[in-house]
Design a protein around this motif. Structure first.
Motif, short mmCIF file in Angstrom:
data_model
loop_
_atom_site.label_atom_id
_atom_site.label_comp_id
_atom_site.label_asym_id
_atom_site.label_seq_id
_atom_site.Cartn_x
_atom_site.Cartn_y
_atom_site.Cartn_z
N MET A 1 0.83 -1.21 0.00
CA MET A 1 0.00 0.00 0.00
C MET A 1 0.87 1.26 0.00
SD MET A 1 -3.00 -1.29 2.61
CE MET A 1 -3.90 0.26 2.68
N GLU A 2 2.00 1.21 0.67
CA GLU A 2 2.88 2.38 0.72
C GLU A 2 3.47 2.70 -0.65
OE1 GLU A 2 5.69 1.37 3.80
OE2 GLU A 2 4.37 2.10 5.40
N THR A 3 3.61 1.70 -1.51
CA THR A 3 4.15 1.93 -2.84
C THR A 3 3.07 1.98 -3.92
OG1 THR A 3 4.50 -0.45 -3.19
CG2 THR A 3 6.34 0.81 -2.23
N ASP A 4 1.81 2.00 -3.49
CA ASP A 4 0.68 2.03 -4.43
C ASP A 4 0.74 0.90 -5.45
OD1 ASP A 4 -0.84 4.11 -3.43
OD2 ASP A 4 0.20 5.64 -4.60
N SER A 5 1.21 -0.27 -5.03
CA SER A 5 1.35 -1.38 -5.96
C SER A 5 0.27 -2.44 -5.80
CB SER A 5 2.74 -2.01 -5.79
OG SER A 5 2.91 -2.51 -4.47
N VAL A 6 -0.83 -2.08 -5.12
CA VAL A 6 -1.90 -3.02 -4.89
C VAL A 6 -3.24 -2.29 -4.83
CG1 VAL A 6 -1.75 -2.90 -2.36
CG2 VAL A 6 -2.61 -4.98 -3.43
N THR A 7 -4.28 -2.97 -5.29
CA THR A 7 -5.64 -2.48 -5.11
C THR A 7 -6.26 -3.30 -3.98
OG1 THR A 7 -5.85 -1.90 -7.44
CG2 THR A 7 -7.89 -2.15 -6.20
N VAL A 8 -6.73 -2.61 -2.95
CA VAL A 8 -7.31 -3.27 -1.79
C VAL A 8 -8.83 -3.28 -1.93
CG1 VAL A 8 -7.47 -3.26 0.72
CG2 VAL A 8 -5.36 -2.52 -0.40
N VAL A 9 -9.43 -4.45 -1.71
CA VAL A 9 -10.87 -4.63 -1.90
C VAL A 9 -11.51 -5.03 -0.59
CG1 VAL A 9 -12.65 -5.94 -3.11
CG2 VAL A 9 -10.55 -5.27 -4.32
N GLY B 1 -7.92 3.74 1.12
CA GLY B 1 -7.97 3.57 -0.32
C GLY B 1 -8.72 2.35 -0.82
N ALA B 2 -9.26 1.56 0.09
CA ALA B 2 -9.96 0.33 -0.32
C ALA B 2 -11.23 0.66 -1.10
CB ALA B 2 -10.30 -0.51 0.90
N ILE B 3 -11.53 -0.20 -2.05
CA ILE B 3 -12.80 -0.10 -2.76
C ILE B 3 -13.74 -1.17 -2.23
CG2 ILE B 3 -11.77 0.90 -4.84
CD1 ILE B 3 -12.03 -1.89 -6.14
N ALA B 4 -15.02 -0.91 -2.24
CA ALA B 4 -16.01 -1.87 -1.76
C ALA B 4 -16.47 -2.74 -2.91
CB ALA B 4 -17.19 -1.14 -1.14
N LEU B 5 -16.44 -4.07 -2.69
CA LEU B 5 -16.93 -5.00 -3.70
C LEU B 5 -17.39 -6.27 -2.99
CD1 LEU B 5 -17.34 -5.59 -6.73
CD2 LEU B 5 -15.03 -6.58 -6.73
N VAL B 6 -18.68 -6.49 -2.97
CA VAL B 6 -19.23 -7.69 -2.33
C VAL B 6 -19.46 -8.78 -3.37
CG1 VAL B 6 -20.29 -6.39 -0.42
CG2 VAL B 6 -21.61 -6.84 -2.50
N ARG B 7 -19.54 -10.01 -2.92
CA ARG B 7 -19.65 -11.17 -3.81
C ARG B 7 -20.77 -11.02 -4.83
NH1 ARG B 7 -20.28 -13.89 -7.31
NH2 ARG B 7 -20.25 -16.14 -7.53
#
Length: 108
Positions: A14-22, A37-43
């Protein structure tokens, strides 16, 4: 089975902006608190929203939910993998571990 990521490795990514957190809890849980920075995404929404929210099938993606007992992160990770995403990992310990470690969260 989805590969796991540790809290320390997730923080570094996350510190290097190399991942998308869901965040796979969604709704009021997401509104109350989520990883920065997490995005919301449910099943239930993966098939319809993933192509827009996560357009790069090869991007690093990490799913999480509340704690190891919560199945949401695994379900979303498995569905993303089935849709062709190639770099999906799961933060099994979830937001409970994150907050207990004193790390920052955001709210809607």
């Amino acid at each position: 089975m989805t590969a796991l990521i540790t809290r320390d490795d997730l923080v570094a990514a996350m510190e290097t902006d190399s991942v998308t957190v869901v965040d796979t809890l969604g709704g009021q849980y997401y509104d109350q608190q989520h990883l920065p920075g997490a995005i919301a995404l449910v099943r239930a929404d993966v098939d319809t929203l993933a192509p827009t929210l996560l357009p790069d099938l090869d991007a690093a993606i990490v799913t999480y939910c509340s704690n190891p007992a919560c199945p949401n992160s695994g379900q979303v990770a498995d569905r993303l993998t089935a849709l062709g995403y190639t770099n999906v990992r799961k933060y099994r310990e979830g937001i409970q571990d994150w907050t207990e470690a004193g790390l920052p969260v955001e709210s809607a």
